[in-house]
Enzyme design. Structure first.
Site, PDB file in Angstrom:
ATOM      1  N   GLY A  11      -6.170  10.527   7.319  1.00 18.30           N
ATOM      2  CA  GLY A  11      -5.649   9.861   8.520  1.00 18.30           C
ATOM      3  C   GLY A  11      -5.327  10.874   9.605  1.00 18.30           C
ATOM      4  CG  ASP A  32      -7.219   8.302   3.366  1.00 23.63           C
ATOM      5  OD1 ASP A  32      -7.663   7.158   3.553  1.00 23.63           O
ATOM      6  OD2 ASP A  32      -6.429   8.857   4.133  1.00 23.63           O
ATOM      7  CB  THR A  36      -6.008   2.995   9.067  1.00 18.31           C
ATOM      8  OG1 THR A  36      -5.110   3.780   8.257  1.00 18.31           O
ATOM      9  CG2 THR A  36      -5.645   1.525   8.948  1.00 18.31           C
ATOM     10  N   GLY A  37      -8.111   5.504   7.946  1.00 17.18           N
ATOM     11  CA  GLY A  37      -8.475   6.905   8.191  1.00 17.18           C
ATOM     12  C   GLY A  37      -9.970   7.041   8.413  1.00 17.18           C
ATOM     13  CG  ASP A  57      -5.662   0.988  -2.990  1.00 15.01           C
ATOM     14  OD1 ASP A  57      -4.554   1.456  -2.660  1.00 15.01           O
ATOM     15  OD2 ASP A  57      -5.957  -0.223  -2.898  1.00 15.01           O
ATOM     16  CE  LYS A 107      10.552   8.253 -15.302  1.00 12.24           C
ATOM     17  NZ  LYS A 107      10.205   6.859 -15.574  1.00 12.24           N
ATOM     18  CB  ALA A 116       5.421   9.606   5.535  1.00 11.49           C
ATOM     19  CE1 TYR A 147       4.075   1.702   9.021  1.00  9.90           C
ATOM     20  CE2 TYR A 147       5.651   1.502  10.815  1.00  9.90           C
ATOM     21  CZ  TYR A 147       4.815   2.284  10.036  1.00  9.90           C
ATOM     22  OH  TYR A 147       4.721   3.645  10.280  1.00  9.90           O
ATOM     23  CE  LYS A 151       5.617   3.764   6.372  1.00  7.08           C
ATOM     24  NZ  LYS A 151       5.031   4.939   5.695  1.00  7.08           N
TER      25      LYS A 151
HETATM   26  P1  NAD Z   1      -3.255   6.734   9.906  1.00  7.59           P
HETATM   27  O1  NAD Z   1      -3.543   5.293   9.808  1.00  7.59           O
HETATM   28  O2  NAD Z   1      -4.093   7.562  10.795  1.00  7.59           O
HETATM   29  O3  NAD Z   1      -3.295   7.407   8.465  1.00  7.59           O
HETATM   30  C1  NAD Z   1      -2.885   6.754   7.298  1.00  7.59           C
HETATM   31  C2  NAD Z   1      -3.874   7.088   6.193  1.00  7.59           C
HETATM   32  O4  NAD Z   1      -3.473   6.420   4.982  1.00  7.59           O
HETATM   33  C3  NAD Z   1      -5.287   6.593   6.513  1.00  7.59           C
HETATM   34  O5  NAD Z   1      -6.216   7.640   6.330  1.00  7.59           O
HETATM   35  C4  NAD Z   1      -5.511   5.457   5.516  1.00  7.59           C
HETATM   36  O6  NAD Z   1      -6.872   5.280   5.184  1.00  7.59           O
HETATM   37  C5  NAD Z   1      -4.644   5.904   4.358  1.00  7.59           C
HETATM   38  N1  NAD Z   1      -4.234   4.808   3.463  1.00  7.59           N
HETATM   39  C6  NAD Z   1      -3.661   3.625   3.823  1.00  7.59           C
HETATM   40  N2  NAD Z   1      -3.458   2.866   2.724  1.00  7.59           N
HETATM   41  C7  NAD Z   1      -3.873   3.593   1.660  1.00  7.59           C
HETATM   42  C8  NAD Z   1      -3.931   3.351   0.256  1.00  7.59           C
HETATM   43  N3  NAD Z   1      -3.499   2.191  -0.272  1.00  7.59           N
HETATM   44  N4  NAD Z   1      -4.417   4.327  -0.559  1.00  7.59           N
HETATM   45  C9  NAD Z   1      -4.873   5.493  -0.039  1.00  7.59           C
HETATM   46  N5  NAD Z   1      -4.854   5.772   1.287  1.00  7.59           N
HETATM   47  C10 NAD Z   1      -4.370   4.831   2.121  1.00  7.59           C
HETATM   48  O7  NAD Z   1      -1.717   6.863  10.289  1.00  7.59           O
HETATM   49  P2  NAD Z   1      -0.844   8.147  10.668  1.00  7.59           P
HETATM   50  O8  NAD Z   1      -0.409   7.982  12.069  1.00  7.59           O
HETATM   51  O9  NAD Z   1      -1.551   9.386  10.258  1.00  7.59           O
HETATM   52  O10 NAD Z   1       0.424   7.896   9.746  1.00  7.59           O
HETATM   53  C11 NAD Z   1       0.631   8.636   8.545  1.00  7.59           C
HETATM   54  C12 NAD Z   1       1.993   8.284   7.972  1.00  7.59           C
HETATM   55  O11 NAD Z   1       3.027   8.593   8.929  1.00  7.59           O
HETATM   56  C13 NAD Z   1       2.164   6.809   7.622  1.00  7.59           C
HETATM   57  O12 NAD Z   1       2.914   6.711   6.430  1.00  7.59           O
HETATM   58  C14 NAD Z   1       2.968   6.251   8.776  1.00  7.59           C
HETATM   59  O13 NAD Z   1       3.748   5.137   8.400  1.00  7.59           O
HETATM   60  C15 NAD Z   1       3.830   7.452   9.156  1.00  7.59           C
HETATM   61  N6  NAD Z   1       4.250   7.392  10.575  1.00  7.59           N
HETATM   62  C16 NAD Z   1       3.397   7.705  11.577  1.00  7.59           C
HETATM   63  C17 NAD Z   1       3.813   7.631  12.895  1.00  7.59           C
HETATM   64  C18 NAD Z   1       2.920   8.001  14.045  1.00  7.59           C
HETATM   65  O14 NAD Z   1       3.368   7.969  15.200  1.00  7.59           O
HETATM   66  N7  NAD Z   1       1.698   8.405  13.846  1.00  7.59           N
HETATM   67  C19 NAD Z   1       5.115   7.213  13.192  1.00  7.59           C
HETATM   68  C20 NAD Z   1       5.951   6.853  12.136  1.00  7.59           C
HETATM   69  C21 NAD Z   1       5.520   6.967  10.824  1.00  7.59           C
END
Ligand code: NAD
Ligand code: UDP
Length: 312
Positions: A11, A32, A36-37, A57, A107, A116, A147, A151
């Site tokens: 991601g 991953d 969404t990545g 997953d 664990k 995160a 969401y 979280k």
């Molecule tokens: P992103 O969508 O670009 O990346 C998330 C990644 O997680 C993606 O590559 C997606 O394919 C992968 N993913 C989702 N579900 C999955 C699963 N079940 N198994 C394996 N992989 C899975 O988002 P990001 O902006 O890079 O966010 C990363 C983390 O940071 C997230 O946990 C998000 O909640 C947290 N976060 C981000 C922001 C921000 O501003 N970017 C703000 C607050 C929190």
């Protein structure tokens, strides 16, 4: 060097974290499911013998050997409101069952783990700026709740595993972060505005643009993530990580139009998104004191780097 697992490593934030950890000499397993990545984000890392990509997953039982893992960075989850509202069940599950799987891994292997979380756990905050001790004002039954509440569940589960099993866990609450590798169509405010400005298209602001956000450049965030993991005595701690400079969304639009020399018009919908947080800004005094961390990249510089990425 020790082995790291980064979930969500393909991601936006995860790909920068993987690169930075590799540069520091760590061996990385990036897990991953690409929901969404994008594999393009890690294209440059795949040839590195210290980097392994597993397409899987994390909601499913872990079937591969991760016994040698010393550090787990659990970032997997859709993050853009457009993404998590299109993928509400997947979002609920990755932050609940996915987090339980990760905490059980920690664990069983005694690995250190970083979960995160997000500024969204504060909902539409009534306290400003937000400190880690604030409990928030989140709606449990609305478009953002898949969401926000999952979280919050992830945080509560981490609390239980810390206290029941003594695992070595810490939580970071990430505030709006931006930079290269954000998907151009992810619908977040920075990606939308830059794309519209670069194409001379109308910039659409929700509401009257008076809602605020605080934007952290991704390399600053990655430094904070590493410190939250590697600084001594962070077990059991929760840290806000974000940039405390606060901007109205209307001012962000003006800035992006200026920086791109765009002729785009700016229009206001007059209607805010349901449950949209009106004011968001992190109090980062805990991260400053405890981790000796604060963001360094100014918004103008970070936006220019992001604009260059989108241009290319
Ligand atoms: P992103 O969508 O670009 O990346 C998330 C990644 O997680 C993606 O590559 C997606 O394919 C992968 N993913 C989702 N579900 C999955 C699963 N079940 N198994 C394996 N992989 C899975 O988002 P990001 O902006 O890079 O966010 C990363 C983390 O940071 C997230 O946990 C998000 O909640 C947290 N976060 C981000 C922001 C921000 O501003 N970017 C703000 C607050 C929190
Ligand atoms: N926003 C907007 N136009 C857009 C995208 C977002 O006005 O094209 C607003 C949105 O209503 C919110 C803020 O910008 O008030 C930040 O939205 P984003 O989707 O980036 O993330 P959030 O901080 O809400 O999770």
């Amino acid at each position: 060097m020790q082995n790291c697992l980064v979930t969500g490593g393909a991601g936006f934030i995860g790909s920068h974290l993987c690169k930075s950890l590799l540069d520091d000499g760590y061996k990385i397993i990036c897990l991953d499911n690409l929901i969404t990545g994008n594999k393009q984000n890690i294209e440059g890392l795949l040839s590195n013998s210290n980097f392994e990509f597993i397409e899987a997953d994390i909601v499913q039982p872990i079937r591969y050997s991760l016994d040698a893992i010393r550090y787990v960075f659990h970032l997997a989850s859709p993050a853009s409101p457009i993404d998590y509202q299109n993928l509400p069940e997947e979002t609920l599950l990755v932050n609940s069952q996915g987090t339980v799987n990760i905490l059980n891994l920690a664990k069983n292997t005694k690995a250190k783990v970083l979960i995160a979380s997000t500024s969204e756990i504060y909902g539409d905050p009534e306290k400003h700026p937000q400190k880690e001790t604030y409990w928030g004002n989140a709606n449990s039954f609305g478009p953002r709740s898949c969401y926000d509440e999952s979280k919050r569940f992830a945080e509560a589960t981490t609390y239980v595993f810390l206290n029941k099993y003594g695992i070595d866990a810490r939580i970071i609450r990430i505030f709006n972060t931006y930079g290269p590798n954000m998907q151009k169509d992810d619908g977040r405010v920075v990606s939308n505005f830059i794309n519209w400005a670069l194409h001379g298209e109308t910039i659409k602001i929700d509401g009257d643009g008076s809602q605020t956000r605080s934007f952290c450049y991704v390399t600053d965030l990655v430094e904070g993530i590493k410190k939250a993991m590697f600084v001594e005595s962070t077990k059991g701690e929760v840290f806000n990580l974000g940039n405390p400079e606060e901007y109205k969304i209307s001012d962000l639009a003006t800035k992006i139009v200026d920086l791109t020399n765009s002729k785009s018009q700016v229009i206001y919908s007059g209607t805010f998104r349901p449950d949209d947080p009106m004011q968001r800004c992190p109090d980062i005094s805990k991260a400053r004191d405890f981790l000796n961390w604060e963001p360094k990249v100014k918004l103008t510089d970070g936006l220019m780097r992001t604009i260059d990425f989108y241009r290319s």
